[in-house]
Write a protein that holds these residues in place. Sequence first.
Motif, PDB file in Angstrom:
ATOM      1  N   LEU A 193      -4.483  -1.545  -8.006  1.00  0.00           N
ATOM      2  CA  LEU A 193      -5.736  -0.957  -7.532  1.00  0.00           C
ATOM      3  C   LEU A 193      -5.554   0.542  -7.345  1.00  0.00           C
ATOM      4  O   LEU A 193      -4.619   0.977  -6.665  1.00  0.00           O
ATOM      5  N   VAL A 194      -6.462   1.339  -7.942  1.00  0.00           N
ATOM      6  CA  VAL A 194      -6.335   2.797  -7.904  1.00  0.00           C
ATOM      7  C   VAL A 194      -7.628   3.438  -7.395  1.00  0.00           C
ATOM      8  O   VAL A 194      -8.723   3.107  -7.850  1.00  0.00           O
ATOM      9  N   ASP A 195      -7.468   4.376  -6.468  1.00  0.00           N
ATOM     10  CA  ASP A 195      -8.565   5.167  -5.908  1.00  0.00           C
ATOM     11  C   ASP A 195      -8.629   6.490  -6.670  1.00  0.00           C
ATOM     12  O   ASP A 195      -7.661   7.256  -6.685  1.00  0.00           O
ATOM     13  N   VAL A 197       0.838  -1.199   0.000  1.00  0.00           N
ATOM     14  CA  VAL A 197       0.000   0.000   0.000  1.00  0.00           C
ATOM     15  C   VAL A 197       0.874   1.250   0.000  1.00  0.00           C
ATOM     16  O   VAL A 197       1.760   1.403   0.850  1.00  0.00           O
ATOM     17  N   GLY A 198       0.618   2.131  -0.962  1.00  0.00           N
ATOM     18  CA  GLY A 198       1.269   3.436  -0.959  1.00  0.00           C
ATOM     19  C   GLY A 198       0.527   4.369  -0.019  1.00  0.00           C
ATOM     20  O   GLY A 198      -0.646   4.680  -0.253  1.00  0.00           O
ATOM     21  N   VAL A 199       1.197   4.799   1.036  1.00  0.00           N
ATOM     22  CA  VAL A 199       0.564   5.657   2.055  1.00  0.00           C
ATOM     23  C   VAL A 199       1.216   7.041   1.996  1.00  0.00           C
ATOM     24  O   VAL A 199       2.348   7.233   2.425  1.00  0.00           O
ATOM     25  N   ASN A 200       0.490   7.998   1.444  1.00  0.00           N
ATOM     26  CA  ASN A 200       0.953   9.389   1.450  1.00  0.00           C
ATOM     27  C   ASN A 200      -0.188  10.324   1.844  1.00  0.00           C
ATOM     28  O   ASN A 200      -0.221  11.491   1.489  1.00  0.00           O
ATOM     29  N   GLY A 254      -4.476   5.783   1.777  1.00  0.00           N
ATOM     30  CA  GLY A 254      -3.585   4.636   1.897  1.00  0.00           C
ATOM     31  C   GLY A 254      -3.667   4.018   3.280  1.00  0.00           C
ATOM     32  O   GLY A 254      -3.657   2.791   3.436  1.00  0.00           O
ATOM     33  N   GLU A 255      -3.776   4.863   4.299  1.00  0.00           N
ATOM     34  CA  GLU A 255      -3.933   4.357   5.665  1.00  0.00           C
ATOM     35  C   GLU A 255      -5.195   3.511   5.788  1.00  0.00           C
ATOM     36  O   GLU A 255      -5.189   2.450   6.427  1.00  0.00           O
ATOM     37  N   PRO A 304       3.700  -8.712  -3.560  1.00  0.00           N
ATOM     38  CA  PRO A 304       2.276  -8.609  -3.224  1.00  0.00           C
ATOM     39  C   PRO A 304       1.383  -9.148  -4.337  1.00  0.00           C
ATOM     40  O   PRO A 304       1.771  -9.185  -5.512  1.00  0.00           O
ATOM     41  N   VAL A 305       0.172  -9.544  -3.950  1.00  0.00           N
ATOM     42  CA  VAL A 305      -0.843  -9.886  -4.954  1.00  0.00           C
ATOM     43  C   VAL A 305      -1.582  -8.629  -5.396  1.00  0.00           C
ATOM     44  O   VAL A 305      -2.254  -8.622  -6.432  1.00  0.00           O
ATOM     45  N   LEU A 306      -1.457  -7.547  -4.601  1.00  0.00           N
ATOM     46  CA  LEU A 306      -2.174  -6.306  -4.871  1.00  0.00           C
ATOM     47  C   LEU A 306      -1.321  -5.117  -4.445  1.00  0.00           C
ATOM     48  O   LEU A 306      -0.739  -5.120  -3.360  1.00  0.00           O
ATOM     49  N   PHE A 307      -1.248  -4.096  -5.318  1.00  0.00           N
ATOM     50  CA  PHE A 307      -0.609  -2.827  -4.963  1.00  0.00           C
ATOM     51  C   PHE A 307      -1.648  -1.723  -5.066  1.00  0.00           C
ATOM     52  O   PHE A 307      -2.328  -1.577  -6.081  1.00  0.00           O
ATOM     53  N   PHE A 308      -1.784  -0.926  -3.997  1.00  0.00           N
ATOM     54  CA  PHE A 308      -2.770   0.159  -3.951  1.00  0.00           C
ATOM     55  C   PHE A 308      -2.086   1.515  -4.033  1.00  0.00           C
ATOM     56  O   PHE A 308      -1.068   1.767  -3.380  1.00  0.00           O
ATOM     57  N   LEU A 309      -2.728   2.415  -4.806  1.00  0.00           N
ATOM     58  CA  LEU A 309      -2.257   3.789  -4.926  1.00  0.00           C
ATOM     59  C   LEU A 309      -3.465   4.718  -5.052  1.00  0.00           C
ATOM     60  O   LEU A 309      -4.447   4.389  -5.729  1.00  0.00           O
TER      61      LEU A 309
END
Length: 430
Positions: free
Chosen positions: A218-220, A139-142, A146-147, A185-190
């Motif tokens: 995965l993108v928000d 998880v990219g937390v900025n 991300g949190e 990872p099976v999933l990367f979030f940004l």
Amino acid sequence: MMQRALFRRSALLAQQAAAALDSPLAARSAPLLQRLDRSMSSVTIPPPACMLRPLEIPQRYLFGPGPSNVPPRILAAQGRSIIGHLHSEMYEIMNDIKRGIQYIFQTENNMTISMSGSGHAAMECAVFNTVEPGESVLVGVNGIWGERVAEIAERMGANVHRMVKAPGGYFSNTEIEQAIQKHKPVLFFLTHGESSAGLCHPVDGIGDICRKHNCLFLVDTVASLGAAPIFMDKQNIDILYTGSQKALNAPPGTAPISFNDRACHKMFNRKTKPVSYLFDMTHLSNYWGCDGQPARLYHHTGPVSGFFALRESLAIVAERGLEESWKKHKDVAAYLYRGLEDLGLKLFIPDRDLRLPSVTTIAIPEGYNWRELLAYILKHHQMEMTGGLGPSIGMVMRIGLMGYNCEKTNADMALSALADALKNCKKSKA
């Protein structure tokens, strides 16, 4: 007064019921009257006074990070007559919504739906369906989003790894690939539009990295969709979601989401069931007519009026055109930037190319209490602006001009309100 009147009426009804016992029908009606008497006497909590008053809603300019003001056309659509959530006409509206989402996401994915819930519903749906307990998630937390995703993944048993930057920071593709190589990872979030800091994160090339290492991307885009360019298929984004209440200008409560074939393969070849029944895409894909089955079965009651509003908001974007929407948000944001700088305020994201067009962040003016500034603006201008969120609390103030609110006249109003607050709010000597 009104509550006492209600109790007097109850007492009168009880007296009338007692008098009826002397009538010729008393023998036959006695059991009914006894039940009536018990039902009246069982109400010991009176109606709350607030429920006996008409609903009052203030008229405000919603110039925060969302929700945004809803245009009359969408309000009218939401106010249309209710139909059944399983009626054929409702299915046609849902089909329209699917095609509208495909347009705004720039995707041909068949597995494209709207969640019955806010952006958090789509966030949880994405994680719950593509990740199983014990699997690695990066998880990219900025900022706060991300949190949130990291906590959601941990709650369902994933092995979560965080890449952390301070609010306003961004991750290079090299940093991302190194972290993916390390954690597998099976999933990367940004987060594309990190509204808590006002950052629009670069996306190009990240999807290619994820495919190279067999990882879902995965993108928000809750705060950025419709305001900043995003191309789900071209940028190799595996799962994309957004919310209805930002640049789309629909009321909160619906959340478009799309899964490509890579995500569907992972999602529908699980060893365990998703932890949520409501968010299980096995059922939702059928409800939305995405699974190829001839019949749609009942899963849950969707927000019918919310879907009316979402369809209308998607229609407005389609009529305007995505390119025009992106351009207008960029132009109005640039106009706002100039006005803020003329007031002597400092933009929190120094690189113009990394600023989120829909939500502008300014550093808290030195010597001012940001809560007092915002409270003054709300009280004297009926205008919502907000402070930071999560890790950016105490660092920024946020101004959102998106969708229907994305006009230079609104930027002028926001600048005038800020100037008034800076003039009239107390500034510390320090």
